[in-house]
Design an enzyme around this catalytic site. Sequence first.
Site, PDB file in Angstrom:
ATOM      1  N   HIS A 322       1.115  -1.201  -0.495  1.00 29.73           N
ATOM      2  CA  HIS A 322      -0.005  -0.170  -0.485  1.00 29.73           C
ATOM      3  C   HIS A 322       0.519   1.319   0.328  1.00 29.73           C
ATOM      4  O   HIS A 322       1.730   1.450   0.537  1.00 29.73           O
ATOM      5  CB  HIS A 322      -0.638   0.182   1.115  1.00 29.73           C
ATOM      6  CG  HIS A 322      -1.761   0.712   1.049  1.00 29.73           C
ATOM      7  ND1 HIS A 322      -1.939   2.522   1.467  1.00 29.73           N
ATOM      8  CD2 HIS A 322      -3.507   0.581   0.516  1.00 29.73           C
ATOM      9  CE1 HIS A 322      -2.829   3.294   0.984  1.00 29.73           C
ATOM     10  NE2 HIS A 322      -4.071   2.332   1.089  1.00 29.73           N
ATOM     11  N   ASP A 379      -7.906  -4.957  -0.424  1.00 26.60           N
ATOM     12  CA  ASP A 379      -8.079  -5.278  -1.883  1.00 26.60           C
ATOM     13  C   ASP A 379      -7.916  -6.742  -1.594  1.00 26.60           C
ATOM     14  O   ASP A 379      -9.077  -8.099  -2.553  1.00 26.60           O
ATOM     15  CB  ASP A 379      -7.570  -4.992  -2.908  1.00 26.60           C
ATOM     16  CG  ASP A 379      -7.902  -4.163  -3.414  1.00 26.60           C
ATOM     17  OD1 ASP A 379      -9.302  -3.115  -2.908  1.00 26.60           O
ATOM     18  OD2 ASP A 379      -7.261  -2.213  -3.436  1.00 26.60           O
TER      19      ASP A 379
HETATM   20  N1  ACO Z   1       4.195  -7.287  -4.742  1.00 26.23           N
HETATM   21  C1  ACO Z   1       5.694  -7.784  -4.914  1.00 26.23           C
HETATM   22  N2  ACO Z   1       5.926  -6.413  -4.744  1.00 26.23           N
HETATM   23  C2  ACO Z   1       5.779  -4.767  -4.267  1.00 26.23           C
HETATM   24  C3  ACO Z   1       4.475  -4.980  -4.510  1.00 26.23           C
HETATM   25  C4  ACO Z   1       3.914  -6.382  -4.633  1.00 26.23           C
HETATM   26  N3  ACO Z   1       1.975  -6.465  -4.585  1.00 26.23           N
HETATM   27  N4  ACO Z   1       4.531  -3.891  -4.425  1.00 26.23           N
HETATM   28  C5  ACO Z   1       5.364  -3.099  -3.999  1.00 26.23           C
HETATM   29  N5  ACO Z   1       6.343  -3.874  -4.295  1.00 26.23           N
HETATM   30  C6  ACO Z   1       7.902  -4.050  -4.310  1.00 26.23           C
HETATM   31  C7  ACO Z   1       7.877  -3.427  -5.368  1.00 26.23           C
HETATM   32  O1  ACO Z   1       8.661  -3.542  -6.707  1.00 26.23           O
HETATM   33  C8  ACO Z   1       9.037  -2.479  -4.726  1.00 26.23           C
HETATM   34  O2  ACO Z   1      10.279  -3.602  -4.784  1.00 26.23           O
HETATM   35  P1  ACO Z   1      11.644  -3.244  -4.446  1.00 26.23           P
HETATM   36  O3  ACO Z   1      12.056  -2.452  -3.841  1.00 26.23           O
HETATM   37  O4  ACO Z   1      12.705  -3.717  -5.008  1.00 26.23           O
HETATM   38  O5  ACO Z   1      11.849  -1.870  -6.385  1.00 26.23           O
HETATM   39  C9  ACO Z   1       8.906  -2.347  -3.546  1.00 26.23           C
HETATM   40  O6  ACO Z   1       8.401  -3.306  -3.005  1.00 26.23           O
HETATM   41  C10 ACO Z   1       8.494  -0.989  -3.098  1.00 26.23           C
HETATM   42  O7  ACO Z   1       7.384  -0.304  -4.097  1.00 26.23           O
HETATM   43  P2  ACO Z   1       6.748   0.724  -4.080  1.00 26.23           P
HETATM   44  O8  ACO Z   1       6.485   0.970  -5.633  1.00 26.23           O
HETATM   45  O9  ACO Z   1       8.036   1.956  -3.229  1.00 26.23           O
HETATM   46  O10 ACO Z   1       5.049   0.447  -3.070  1.00 26.23           O
HETATM   47  P3  ACO Z   1       4.372   1.683  -3.125  1.00 26.23           P
HETATM   48  O11 ACO Z   1       3.957   2.322  -2.383  1.00 26.23           O
HETATM   49  O12 ACO Z   1       4.919   2.644  -4.510  1.00 26.23           O
HETATM   50  O13 ACO Z   1       2.877   1.088  -3.858  1.00 26.23           O
HETATM   51  C11 ACO Z   1       1.365   0.082  -4.159  1.00 26.23           C
HETATM   52  C12 ACO Z   1       1.990   0.783  -3.630  1.00 26.23           C
HETATM   53  C13 ACO Z   1       0.660   0.674  -5.596  1.00 26.23           C
HETATM   54  C14 ACO Z   1      -0.371  -0.522  -3.621  1.00 26.23           C
HETATM   55  C15 ACO Z   1       1.764  -1.652  -4.807  1.00 26.23           C
HETATM   56  O14 ACO Z   1       2.448  -1.918  -3.954  1.00 26.23           O
HETATM   57  C16 ACO Z   1       1.007  -2.932  -5.457  1.00 26.23           C
HETATM   58  O15 ACO Z   1       0.971  -2.581  -6.982  1.00 26.23           O
HETATM   59  N6  ACO Z   1       0.444  -3.301  -5.061  1.00 26.23           N
HETATM   60  C17 ACO Z   1      -0.299  -4.439  -6.059  1.00 26.23           C
HETATM   61  C18 ACO Z   1      -1.918  -3.571  -6.058  1.00 26.23           C
HETATM   62  C19 ACO Z   1      -2.750  -3.261  -4.880  1.00 26.23           C
HETATM   63  O16 ACO Z   1      -2.861  -4.454  -4.162  1.00 26.23           O
HETATM   64  N7  ACO Z   1      -2.822  -2.716  -4.775  1.00 26.23           N
HETATM   65  C20 ACO Z   1      -4.577  -1.965  -3.882  1.00 26.23           C
HETATM   66  C21 ACO Z   1      -3.046  -1.188  -3.445  1.00 26.23           C
HETATM   67  S1  ACO Z   1      -4.906  -0.668  -1.998  1.00 26.23           S
HETATM   68  C22 ACO Z   1      -6.392   0.071  -2.663  1.00 26.23           C
HETATM   69  O17 ACO Z   1      -6.468   0.972  -3.270  1.00 26.23           O
HETATM   70  C23 ACO Z   1      -7.817   0.364  -1.426  1.00 26.23           C
END
Ligand code: ACO
Length: 446
Positions: A322, A379
């Site tokens: 998140h 979610d």
């Molecule tokens: N699965 C695997 N790896 C992940 C995930 C994930 N769900 N989310 C983040 N990471 C990894 C990234 O690849 C990154 O790895 P790195 O450091 O090796 O490059 C690290 O974790 C940090 O990720 P960020 O991109 O900084 O996370 P951010 O906070 O920007 O993204 C987000 C948050 C967009 C929600 C992301 O976690 C994601 O895409 N999750 C899956 C989609 C999802 O479930 N969305 C619902 C959110 S809840 C809502 O909207 C009500």
Amino acid sequence: MATENFIQSTSEIARISEDSAKLKIESKEFDLPVVKATCGPDGILISKLKNEAFVTLDPGFLTTAQCSSNITYIDGEQSILRYRGYPIQDLAEKSTFLEVAYLLIYGYLPTKEQRDSFIDDVNGRTLVGEDFRSFLGGFPRDAHPMALLSSSVAALGTFCSGTSSVHDLQAIEEATKNILAKTRTITSFLHRRRRNEPLLYPDYSRGYVDDFIRMCFAIPYERFESNPLLVDALDKLLILHADHEQNCSTTVVRITGSSNASLYSSVAAGICALSGPLHGGANEKALKQICEIREYIKEGKTIQDFVNMVKDNKQKLAGFGHRVYKSYDPRAAIAKEYAKKMYDAKIGDLDLFELAFELEEVVMEDDYFSSRHLYPNIDLWTGLIYKAMGFDPEMFTTIFALARIPGWIAHWREMHRDPLTKIGRPRQVYTGPVYNKYISVDERKL
Ligand code: ACO
């Protein structure tokens, strides 16, 4: 009464503190005032830089507060979510969706009389006219329900009587309750139209959520008794989604409203923003992923294999991570309880529930996720629960929109009471050509 409520909930004006931040650029120095938060980060007021030779640049507004607000507080490190200071856990346990809507919109928990009169007023407005049904009939049945929902809410403004002036407090009260009431009816229509089923009229004697479930699932010539677990579960999921401070769609609602666009138009704009897969569509994606895992397992592989594949390919596991919560999403913990209750009551596809429970365990024990502070988000569970209730995946985001309406309305109203509000008009750092001389089409070369 309506006007009193509007004034009583007037938001606190941002408090400028005695501290200031210093900004030095080349030979120029600025003393920037600091606006105090009651909790969470204080804000540095940068308006002083206006008309100077520089602007601030913050893609995605990740460190920019666009306003001060006293509606919702989130601490993503500590798993805290509070509406008007009340913890989400208490509201989910003790309150109901319409009471929470009242809290968000008016700023305080209503007395019994205030709550009952609000509920009666909302329930009494749930009907949409026959002309509106004809209007809806003009759209293709298989169009995406989010496109239909945003168009419908924008159109509601033309079907509801009264002005849509942002200066007419009575009109704002009317619009507030009309949108809350009629969007529920429209959402049930969208669900039934997709299935080519007859649309049902609201029943004023039933509760908001109970009647929504009836309007979605009842067979017109049969008596319909809602399952109390489904009513309770949906009521709680609506509470969990009712507000989430300055997210993408709420920001859109505020910016749209800042031009004095009506509440109907602003909420419709919010629905458009929510329709994007990066915002409202994640629950549909999480459910799809669990179905994929089921197929994967049929080929003799394990959940751990699936998770490894996601990591190896640097993909994102839907339902985890998140932008704000860097510890357990407090809403996910409550939604998971309801997923368990549905599973125990043997409602829905039990296989899918089991896979989701196992997936969560595998991920929580995996260093890749813990080292990146990636926890299950709400979610992961909501899509499973909506599916178990009988909704099609395309309808999931419309239920999210229905839930978020009190939050959008509360922010729109707060913005209009805030004397610091200005029409939203961000700046840019221009990086295009400095000057081009126009060349006629005959003289242009590749
Ligand atoms: N699965 C695997 N790896 C992940 C995930 C994930 N769900 N989310 C983040 N990471 C990894 C990234 O690849 C990154 O790895 P790195 O450091 O090796 O490059 C690290 O974790 C940090 O990720 P960020 O991109 O900084 O996370 P951010 O906070 O920007 O993204 C987000 C948050 C967009 C929600 C992301 O976690 C994601 O895409 N999750 C899956 C989609 C999802 O479930 N969305 C619902 C959110 S809840 C809502 O909207 C009500």
